[in-house]
Structure formats: structure tokens, C-alpha cells
Write a protein that holds these residues in place. Structure first.
Motif, short mmCIF file in Angstrom:
data_model
loop_
_atom_site.label_atom_id
_atom_site.label_comp_id
_atom_site.label_asym_id
_atom_site.label_seq_id
_atom_site.Cartn_x
_atom_site.Cartn_y
_atom_site.Cartn_z
N VAL A 21 30.24 36.81 40.71
CA VAL A 21 31.24 37.65 41.37
C VAL A 21 32.00 38.48 40.35
N ILE A 22 32.34 37.88 39.22
CA ILE A 22 33.05 38.62 38.18
C ILE A 22 32.19 39.77 37.65
N TYR A 23 30.91 39.49 37.39
CA TYR A 23 30.01 40.55 36.91
C TYR A 23 29.82 41.62 37.97
N SER A 24 29.71 41.23 39.24
CA SER A 24 29.51 42.24 40.28
C SER A 24 30.75 43.11 40.46
N ILE A 25 31.93 42.55 40.29
CA ILE A 25 33.15 43.35 40.39
C ILE A 25 33.26 44.31 39.20
N ILE A 26 32.83 43.87 38.03
CA ILE A 26 32.83 44.76 36.87
C ILE A 26 31.87 45.93 37.12
N TRP A 27 30.67 45.65 37.64
CA TRP A 27 29.72 46.72 37.94
C TRP A 27 30.23 47.63 39.05
N LEU A 28 30.94 47.06 40.02
CA LEU A 28 31.54 47.88 41.08
C LEU A 28 32.57 48.84 40.50
N ALA A 29 33.40 48.35 39.58
CA ALA A 29 34.41 49.21 38.97
C ALA A 29 33.76 50.33 38.16
N LEU A 30 32.72 50.00 37.41
CA LEU A 30 32.02 51.03 36.63
C LEU A 30 31.33 52.05 37.55
N GLY A 31 30.74 51.57 38.63
CA GLY A 31 30.10 52.47 39.58
C GLY A 31 31.09 53.38 40.28
N ALA A 32 32.24 52.83 40.65
CA ALA A 32 33.28 53.65 41.29
C ALA A 32 33.81 54.70 40.34
N LEU A 33 33.96 54.33 39.09
CA LEU A 33 34.40 55.30 38.08
C LEU A 33 33.37 56.40 37.90
N LEU A 34 32.10 56.03 37.81
CA LEU A 34 31.03 57.02 37.67
C LEU A 34 30.97 57.93 38.89
N LEU A 35 31.11 57.36 40.07
CA LEU A 35 31.08 58.15 41.29
C LEU A 35 32.27 59.12 41.35
N SER A 36 33.42 58.67 40.91
CA SER A 36 34.60 59.54 40.87
C SER A 36 34.41 60.69 39.89
N LEU A 37 33.84 60.39 38.73
CA LEU A 37 33.59 61.44 37.75
C LEU A 37 32.55 62.44 38.26
N ASN A 48 28.32 62.88 50.76
CA ASN A 48 27.36 61.97 50.14
C ASN A 48 27.98 60.64 49.72
N LEU A 49 29.28 60.49 49.87
CA LEU A 49 29.95 59.28 49.39
C LEU A 49 29.49 58.00 50.09
N PRO A 50 29.30 57.96 51.41
CA PRO A 50 28.87 56.68 52.01
C PRO A 50 27.54 56.17 51.48
N GLN A 51 26.57 57.06 51.30
CA GLN A 51 25.28 56.62 50.77
C GLN A 51 25.41 56.18 49.31
N SER A 52 26.20 56.92 48.55
CA SER A 52 26.39 56.55 47.14
C SER A 52 27.15 55.24 47.01
N ALA A 53 28.15 55.03 47.86
CA ALA A 53 28.91 53.78 47.82
C ALA A 53 28.03 52.61 48.20
N LEU A 54 27.14 52.79 49.18
CA LEU A 54 26.22 51.72 49.56
C LEU A 54 25.27 51.38 48.41
N ALA A 55 24.82 52.40 47.69
CA ALA A 55 23.95 52.17 46.53
C ALA A 55 24.70 51.42 45.43
N ILE A 56 25.96 51.77 45.22
CA ILE A 56 26.76 51.08 44.20
C ILE A 56 26.99 49.62 44.60
N HIS A 57 27.28 49.39 45.87
CA HIS A 57 27.46 48.01 46.34
C HIS A 57 26.16 47.22 46.18
N THR A 90 34.52 39.87 50.28
CA THR A 90 35.64 40.29 49.42
C THR A 90 35.89 41.78 49.54
N VAL A 91 34.83 42.58 49.49
CA VAL A 91 34.98 44.03 49.60
C VAL A 91 35.51 44.41 50.98
#
Length: 130
Positions: A21-37, A48-57, A90-91
Motif C-alpha cells: 500500500v505504501i509503494y502504491s501510494i508513492i506511485w500514485l503520487a508520482l503518477g498524479a504529478l506527472l499527469l498534472s505536468l 482525457n483525464l479519466p482514462q489517464s487516471a484509471l491507467a495511473i491507478h 482507500t482511494v
């Protein structure tokens, strides 16, 4: 003379699910940052955000399932699927509390995708334990 690495050992998380869970939350944070950038600096549309968010999850659950399976050493599909369930709940809970979003078909799809990706990651993690 003892080196510092021999004297001070970093803490190791004993539970494979908590570590996953800790590793998945870290990857979620990195993915959200990348998606924001990508959204800010490129021509990416908000449609395109819903499809991208599903891929990040999915990727986050895959990475967490991999860690859970590798640390458990057995029953990777079980630990990965449980990780995906915990991650998804959790999400969804954070989304409900922060944005007052309810349950919908897309949230059920995200939960299913997280469970399947976590189970697959757990199976791969167990088999790469050697």
C-alpha cells in the motif's frame, strides 16, 4: 571498525500488504504529478483525464501488488488482489471525503481494475522472488 550501515539498519515493514500500500501510494503520487505536468505543459485536454487516471491507478496497484507478492513469497495473486481492494477502497474513501463523490460505475471499474492489476503484480512478484 563497524560501518554505519552495519550499526543502523533501516526499518523494514513486516506486513506485505502495508508495504504494498505504501509503494502504491508513492506511485500514485508520482503518477498524479506527472499527469498534472502533462496537463499544464502539453496540449493534453481535460477530457482525457479519466482514462489517464484509471491507467495511473492500474499501474499503482500493479506496483503495489508486485511488492506485496515479492515480500510474501507465496500466494501472490491473493496478496495482490487484497492490496488492490485495500488500495481501491482507500482511494474511493478519500474521494468521498475530499470531493463528496459517490459510488458510480467508474468507481466500480477502478476498484475492479485495481484488484486485477494488483493480483497480476502479485503473481509476477512471487515468481521474481528468486
Amino acid at each position: 571498525m563497524n560501518s554505519v550501515k552495519q550499526i543502523v539498519r533501516p526499518p523494514r515493514i513486516a506486513s506485505p500488504l502495508i508495504a504494498g500500500v505504501i509503494y502504491s501510494i508513492i506511485w500514485l503520487a508520482l503518477g498524479a504529478l506527472l499527469l498534472s505536468l502533462l496537463l499544464y505543459f502539453s496540449g493534453m485536454k481535460e477530457n482525457n483525464l479519466p482514462q489517464s487516471a484509471l491507467a495511473i491507478h492500474g499501474f499503482s496497484a500493479l506496483a503495489g501488488g508486485f511488492v506485496s507478492g515479492k515480500r510474501s513469497g507465496m500466494k501472490g495473486w491473493y496478496y495482490g488482489a487484497m492490496l488492490g481492494l485495500i488500495y481501491g477502497i482507500t482511494v474511493l474513501t478519500i474521494g468521498f471525503l475530499a470531493a463528496n463523490s459517490g459510488l458510480s460505475l467508474s468507481s466500480a471499474l477502478m476498484l475492479l481494475a485495481a484488484m486485477l492489476a494488483g493480483a497480476f503484480g502479485g503473481m509476477v512478484g512471487v515468481n521474481l522472488k528468486k
